[in-house]
Design a protein around this motif. Structure first.
Motif, PDB file in Angstrom:
ATOM      1  N   ALA A 292     -73.309 -69.420 -20.259  1.00  0.00           N
ATOM      2  CA  ALA A 292     -72.623 -70.218 -19.240  1.00  0.00           C
ATOM      3  C   ALA A 292     -71.378 -69.500 -18.736  1.00  0.00           C
ATOM      4  O   ALA A 292     -70.782 -68.681 -19.440  1.00  0.00           O
ATOM      5  CB  ALA A 292     -72.241 -71.577 -19.813  1.00  0.00           C
ATOM      6  N   ASP A 293     -71.006 -69.819 -17.516  1.00  0.00           N
ATOM      7  CA  ASP A 293     -69.781 -69.265 -16.953  1.00  0.00           C
ATOM      8  C   ASP A 293     -68.569 -69.738 -17.752  1.00  0.00           C
ATOM      9  O   ASP A 293     -68.491 -70.891 -18.169  1.00  0.00           O
ATOM     10  CB  ASP A 293     -69.601 -69.712 -15.494  1.00  0.00           C
ATOM     11  CG  ASP A 293     -70.598 -69.072 -14.554  1.00  0.00           C
ATOM     12  OD1 ASP A 293     -71.145 -68.007 -14.893  1.00  0.00           O
ATOM     13  OD2 ASP A 293     -70.826 -69.650 -13.483  1.00  0.00           O
ATOM     14  N   ALA A 294     -67.636 -68.844 -17.963  1.00  0.00           N
ATOM     15  CA  ALA A 294     -66.396 -69.182 -18.665  1.00  0.00           C
ATOM     16  C   ALA A 294     -65.478 -69.978 -17.752  1.00  0.00           C
ATOM     17  O   ALA A 294     -65.356 -69.677 -16.566  1.00  0.00           O
ATOM     18  CB  ALA A 294     -65.696 -67.916 -19.138  1.00  0.00           C
ATOM     19  N   VAL A 295     -64.847 -70.975 -18.334  1.00  0.00           N
ATOM     20  CA  VAL A 295     -63.879 -71.803 -17.627  1.00  0.00           C
ATOM     21  C   VAL A 295     -62.513 -71.677 -18.298  1.00  0.00           C
ATOM     22  O   VAL A 295     -61.483 -71.820 -17.657  1.00  0.00           O
ATOM     23  CB  VAL A 295     -64.340 -73.279 -17.633  1.00  0.00           C
ATOM     24  CG1 VAL A 295     -63.360 -74.178 -16.908  1.00  0.00           C
ATOM     25  CG2 VAL A 295     -65.734 -73.415 -17.029  1.00  0.00           C
ATOM     26  N   TRP A 296     -62.513 -71.369 -19.572  1.00  0.00           N
ATOM     27  CA  TRP A 296     -61.295 -71.317 -20.380  1.00  0.00           C
ATOM     28  C   TRP A 296     -61.100 -69.953 -21.020  1.00  0.00           C
ATOM     29  O   TRP A 296     -62.061 -69.293 -21.392  1.00  0.00           O
ATOM     30  CB  TRP A 296     -61.347 -72.376 -21.486  1.00  0.00           C
ATOM     31  CG  TRP A 296     -61.508 -73.742 -20.926  1.00  0.00           C
ATOM     32  CD1 TRP A 296     -62.661 -74.484 -20.873  1.00  0.00           C
ATOM     33  CD2 TRP A 296     -60.500 -74.520 -20.293  1.00  0.00           C
ATOM     34  NE1 TRP A 296     -62.409 -75.666 -20.248  1.00  0.00           N
ATOM     35  CE2 TRP A 296     -61.095 -75.721 -19.885  1.00  0.00           C
ATOM     36  CE3 TRP A 296     -59.149 -74.305 -20.040  1.00  0.00           C
ATOM     37  CZ2 TRP A 296     -60.381 -76.718 -19.232  1.00  0.00           C
ATOM     38  CZ3 TRP A 296     -58.436 -75.298 -19.396  1.00  0.00           C
ATOM     39  CH2 TRP A 296     -59.055 -76.487 -18.993  1.00  0.00           C
ATOM     40  N   ALA A 297     -59.843 -69.560 -21.166  1.00  0.00           N
ATOM     41  CA  ALA A 297     -59.473 -68.347 -21.902  1.00  0.00           C
ATOM     42  C   ALA A 297     -58.708 -68.789 -23.143  1.00  0.00           C
ATOM     43  O   ALA A 297     -57.678 -69.454 -23.042  1.00  0.00           O
ATOM     44  CB  ALA A 297     -58.608 -67.448 -21.039  1.00  0.00           C
ATOM     45  N   LEU A 298     -59.230 -68.455 -24.302  1.00  0.00           N
ATOM     46  CA  LEU A 298     -58.589 -68.771 -25.569  1.00  0.00           C
ATOM     47  C   LEU A 298     -57.842 -67.521 -26.015  1.00  0.00           C
ATOM     48  O   LEU A 298     -58.466 -66.504 -26.348  1.00  0.00           O
ATOM     49  CB  LEU A 298     -59.629 -69.165 -26.622  1.00  0.00           C
ATOM     50  CG  LEU A 298     -60.280 -70.530 -26.465  1.00  0.00           C
ATOM     51  CD1 LEU A 298     -61.119 -70.630 -25.206  1.00  0.00           C
ATOM     52  CD2 LEU A 298     -61.119 -70.849 -27.677  1.00  0.00           C
ATOM     53  N   ARG A 299     -56.534 -67.581 -25.959  1.00  0.00           N
ATOM     54  CA  ARG A 299     -55.716 -66.407 -26.300  1.00  0.00           C
ATOM     55  C   ARG A 299     -55.298 -66.523 -27.761  1.00  0.00           C
ATOM     56  O   ARG A 299     -54.779 -67.546 -28.192  1.00  0.00           O
ATOM     57  CB  ARG A 299     -54.519 -66.314 -25.362  1.00  0.00           C
ATOM     58  CG  ARG A 299     -54.982 -66.117 -23.921  1.00  0.00           C
ATOM     59  CD  ARG A 299     -53.903 -65.743 -22.968  1.00  0.00           C
ATOM     60  NE  ARG A 299     -52.991 -66.836 -22.698  1.00  0.00           N
ATOM     61  CZ  ARG A 299     -52.213 -66.920 -21.631  1.00  0.00           C
ATOM     62  NH1 ARG A 299     -52.239 -65.970 -20.723  1.00  0.00           N
ATOM     63  NH2 ARG A 299     -51.411 -67.932 -21.469  1.00  0.00           N
ATOM     64  N   TRP A 300     -55.536 -65.447 -28.495  1.00  0.00           N
ATOM     65  CA  TRP A 300     -55.312 -65.491 -29.934  1.00  0.00           C
ATOM     66  C   TRP A 300     -54.855 -64.141 -30.450  1.00  0.00           C
ATOM     67  O   TRP A 300     -54.901 -63.142 -29.759  1.00  0.00           O
ATOM     68  CB  TRP A 300     -56.600 -65.930 -30.641  1.00  0.00           C
ATOM     69  CG  TRP A 300     -57.755 -64.977 -30.498  1.00  0.00           C
ATOM     70  CD1 TRP A 300     -58.639 -64.890 -29.451  1.00  0.00           C
ATOM     71  CD2 TRP A 300     -58.159 -63.967 -31.426  1.00  0.00           C
ATOM     72  NE1 TRP A 300     -59.553 -63.900 -29.673  1.00  0.00           N
ATOM     73  CE2 TRP A 300     -59.290 -63.327 -30.882  1.00  0.00           C
ATOM     74  CE3 TRP A 300     -57.679 -63.544 -32.661  1.00  0.00           C
ATOM     75  CZ2 TRP A 300     -59.940 -62.281 -31.543  1.00  0.00           C
ATOM     76  CZ3 TRP A 300     -58.340 -62.505 -33.313  1.00  0.00           C
ATOM     77  CH2 TRP A 300     -59.451 -61.892 -32.748  1.00  0.00           C
ATOM     78  N   ASN A 301     -54.377 -64.153 -31.690  1.00  0.00           N
ATOM     79  CA  ASN A 301     -54.137 -62.912 -32.423  1.00  0.00           C
ATOM     80  C   ASN A 301     -54.198 -63.198 -33.912  1.00  0.00           C
ATOM     81  O   ASN A 301     -54.057 -64.322 -34.356  1.00  0.00           O
ATOM     82  CB  ASN A 301     -52.843 -62.223 -32.011  1.00  0.00           C
ATOM     83  CG  ASN A 301     -51.594 -62.834 -32.598  1.00  0.00           C
ATOM     84  OD1 ASN A 301     -51.628 -63.854 -33.268  1.00  0.00           O
ATOM     85  ND2 ASN A 301     -50.459 -62.228 -32.339  1.00  0.00           N
ATOM     86  N   ASN A 302     -54.449 -62.149 -34.667  1.00  0.00           N
ATOM     87  CA  ASN A 302     -54.447 -62.229 -36.124  1.00  0.00           C
ATOM     88  C   ASN A 302     -53.100 -61.666 -36.564  1.00  0.00           C
ATOM     89  O   ASN A 302     -52.881 -60.454 -36.485  1.00  0.00           O
ATOM     90  CB  ASN A 302     -55.596 -61.407 -36.699  1.00  0.00           C
ATOM     91  CG  ASN A 302     -55.634 -61.432 -38.211  1.00  0.00           C
ATOM     92  OD1 ASN A 302     -54.656 -61.742 -38.869  1.00  0.00           O
ATOM     93  ND2 ASN A 302     -56.783 -61.084 -38.770  1.00  0.00           N
ATOM     94  N   PRO A 303     -52.189 -62.522 -37.035  1.00  0.00           N
ATOM     95  CA  PRO A 303     -50.849 -62.055 -37.364  1.00  0.00           C
ATOM     96  C   PRO A 303     -50.805 -61.012 -38.489  1.00  0.00           C
ATOM     97  O   PRO A 303     -49.824 -60.290 -38.611  1.00  0.00           O
ATOM     98  CB  PRO A 303     -50.104 -63.331 -37.748  1.00  0.00           C
ATOM     99  CG  PRO A 303     -51.160 -64.324 -38.069  1.00  0.00           C
ATOM    100  CD  PRO A 303     -52.364 -63.947 -37.272  1.00  0.00           C
ATOM    101  N   LYS A 304     -51.869 -60.913 -39.255  1.00  0.00           N
ATOM    102  CA  LYS A 304     -51.896 -59.917 -40.333  1.00  0.00           C
ATOM    103  C   LYS A 304     -52.143 -58.504 -39.807  1.00  0.00           C
ATOM    104  O   LYS A 304     -51.784 -57.533 -40.462  1.00  0.00           O
ATOM    105  CB  LYS A 304     -52.957 -60.271 -41.364  1.00  0.00           C
ATOM    106  CG  LYS A 304     -52.621 -61.511 -42.152  1.00  0.00           C
ATOM    107  CD  LYS A 304     -53.681 -61.812 -43.176  1.00  0.00           C
ATOM    108  CE  LYS A 304     -53.321 -63.081 -43.938  1.00  0.00           C
ATOM    109  NZ  LYS A 304     -54.367 -63.447 -44.887  1.00  0.00           N
TER     110      LYS A 304
END
Length: 77
Positions: free
Chosen positions: A22-34
């Motif tokens: 499916a087409d993306a509607v949302w961007a989930l911004r993340w990082n692994n702090p380690k």
């Protein structure tokens, strides 16, 4: 990586959920702090159906930083 900061061309933005096309509607911004600097953001894309489950997966690991409309990271309208 493309100019938008995503690994997908702007016209090929599909949900990151396994098997979803499916087409993306949302961007989930993340990082692994380690392993990532605090200001670094990786991006998963989500359709409306998978936004909740992908957010929950990242949230359980304390990786999720924010969720924004995909147009905010692609510069589209």
């Amino acid at each position: 990586m493309t100019e938008s900061g995503l690994d997908h061309p702007a016209d090929d933005l599909i949900c990151s959920a396994k098997g979803c096309r499916a087409d993306a509607v949302w961007a989930l911004r993340w990082n692994n702090p380690k392993i990532h600097d605090p200001e670094r953001r990786k991006i998963w894309l989500a359709c409306d159906e998978h936004r909740e489950s992908l957010s929950a997966f990242l949230g359980r690991r304390d990786f999720l930083r924010d969720v924004v409309p995909v147009t905010e990271v692609t510069g589209g309208s």
